[in-house]
Structures are given as C-alpha cells and as structure tokens.
Scaffold this motif. Structure first.
Motif, mmCIF file in Angstrom:
data_model
loop_
_atom_site.group_PDB
_atom_site.id
_atom_site.type_symbol
_atom_site.label_atom_id
_atom_site.label_comp_id
_atom_site.label_asym_id
_atom_site.label_seq_id
_atom_site.Cartn_x
_atom_site.Cartn_y
_atom_site.Cartn_z
ATOM 1 N N HIS A 8 0.775 -1.218 0.025
ATOM 2 C CA HIS A 8 -0.171 0.098 0.021
ATOM 3 C C HIS A 8 0.840 1.321 0.123
ATOM 4 O O HIS A 8 1.658 1.458 0.719
ATOM 5 C CB HIS A 8 -1.201 -0.029 1.217
ATOM 6 N N GLU A 11 0.028 7.592 -2.035
ATOM 7 C CA GLU A 11 0.072 8.119 -3.434
ATOM 8 C C GLU A 11 -0.091 7.370 -4.804
ATOM 9 O O GLU A 11 0.092 7.817 -5.609
ATOM 10 C CB GLU A 11 1.254 9.072 -3.530
ATOM 11 N N TYR A 14 -3.900 3.231 -7.292
ATOM 12 C CA TYR A 14 -5.035 2.249 -6.759
ATOM 13 C C TYR A 14 -5.833 3.068 -5.703
ATOM 14 O O TYR A 14 -5.242 3.487 -4.883
ATOM 15 C CB TYR A 14 -4.418 0.860 -6.377
ATOM 16 N N GLU A 15 -6.995 2.575 -5.668
ATOM 17 C CA GLU A 15 -8.083 3.342 -4.787
ATOM 18 C C GLU A 15 -8.119 2.626 -3.712
ATOM 19 O O GLU A 15 -9.427 1.979 -3.625
ATOM 20 C CB GLU A 15 -9.246 3.841 -5.415
ATOM 21 N N ASP A 16 -7.199 2.161 -2.715
ATOM 22 C CA ASP A 16 -7.418 1.176 -1.625
ATOM 23 C C ASP A 16 -8.086 2.141 -0.537
ATOM 24 O O ASP A 16 -7.921 3.049 -0.442
ATOM 25 C CB ASP A 16 -5.954 0.849 -1.137
ATOM 26 N N GLU A 17 -9.159 1.315 -0.064
ATOM 27 C CA GLU A 17 -9.709 1.672 1.246
ATOM 28 C C GLU A 17 -9.265 0.514 2.357
ATOM 29 O O GLU A 17 -9.947 -0.541 2.419
ATOM 30 C CB GLU A 17 -11.321 1.978 1.028
ATOM 31 N N ASP A 23 -7.571 -2.624 -4.166
ATOM 32 C CA ASP A 23 -7.717 -2.184 -5.478
ATOM 33 C C ASP A 23 -6.254 -3.031 -6.055
ATOM 34 O O ASP A 23 -5.210 -2.543 -5.773
ATOM 35 C CB ASP A 23 -7.739 -0.605 -5.724
ATOM 36 N N LYS A 65 -13.404 -4.281 -10.565
ATOM 37 C CA LYS A 65 -13.762 -2.877 -10.159
ATOM 38 C C LYS A 65 -14.602 -2.350 -11.323
ATOM 39 O O LYS A 65 -14.259 -2.179 -12.183
ATOM 40 C CB LYS A 65 -12.382 -2.370 -10.066
#
Length: 94
Positions: A8, A11, A14-17, A23, A65
C-alpha cells in the motif's frame, strides 16, 4: 491457504480503502482469489514511507472493479482490518 502481503502506497494510482477494499490489477487475480477467507498483511514499500508492515485484514471476496477494465477489488471482512499497535520494520539493525 496462500500467504499474501498487500503493498500500500498513499500516493498510488490504486484506490485502496484499507478497511473495506484493496484495488489491484489482473496479474494478481489468481493469487487474490486463493486468498479469499485468509488473513493478509499490509506492507508499505520503502519508497512510499517508513512504516514497513502495519496491519492485517481478512479477504472475503474478490470482484471486478466497476468502471475500471482489468482492475479488481479484494473486499475486506467488516471489522477485520486491524492496524498494529506498532509498525513492524522491514529490517532490524539494518
């Protein structure tokens, strides 16, 4: 059972939550599918920051996704994202 370490970077493209989804691109799809039902470790790469290993979570599903060809989401089991009390360094005394 497969052992997965999820990289992770804050910046990243990928749009990790971190507590809900991870992602990732198609090339990791098979490994991530094998990881469904297993715990994973989150890792921050050297160039991204100083944290090293910083949390664990459990993958419950992998889905395409929406709106992103060739990308997928590993869904994280609600309540399973557990940040470490202290980050685990990449190296000790090194």
């Amino acid at each position: 059972m497969v052992k997965l370490v999820l990289l992770h970077k804050a910046e990243s493209i990928y749009e990790d939550e971190l507590d809900t989804s991870y992602d990732f691109p198609r090339r990791y799809l098979n490994a991530m599918k094998e990881g469904v039902g297993d715990w994973v470790v989150y890792y921050e790469p050297v160039k991204a920051g100083p944290r090293g290993y910083f949390a664990v979570a459990k993958i419950v599903d992998v889905i395409p996704k929406p709106g992103a060809e060739g990308r997928y989401l590993a869904l994280i089991e609600p309540g399973s994202y557990l940040p470490f009390d202290r980050n685990v360094p990449r190296l000790l005394n090194g």
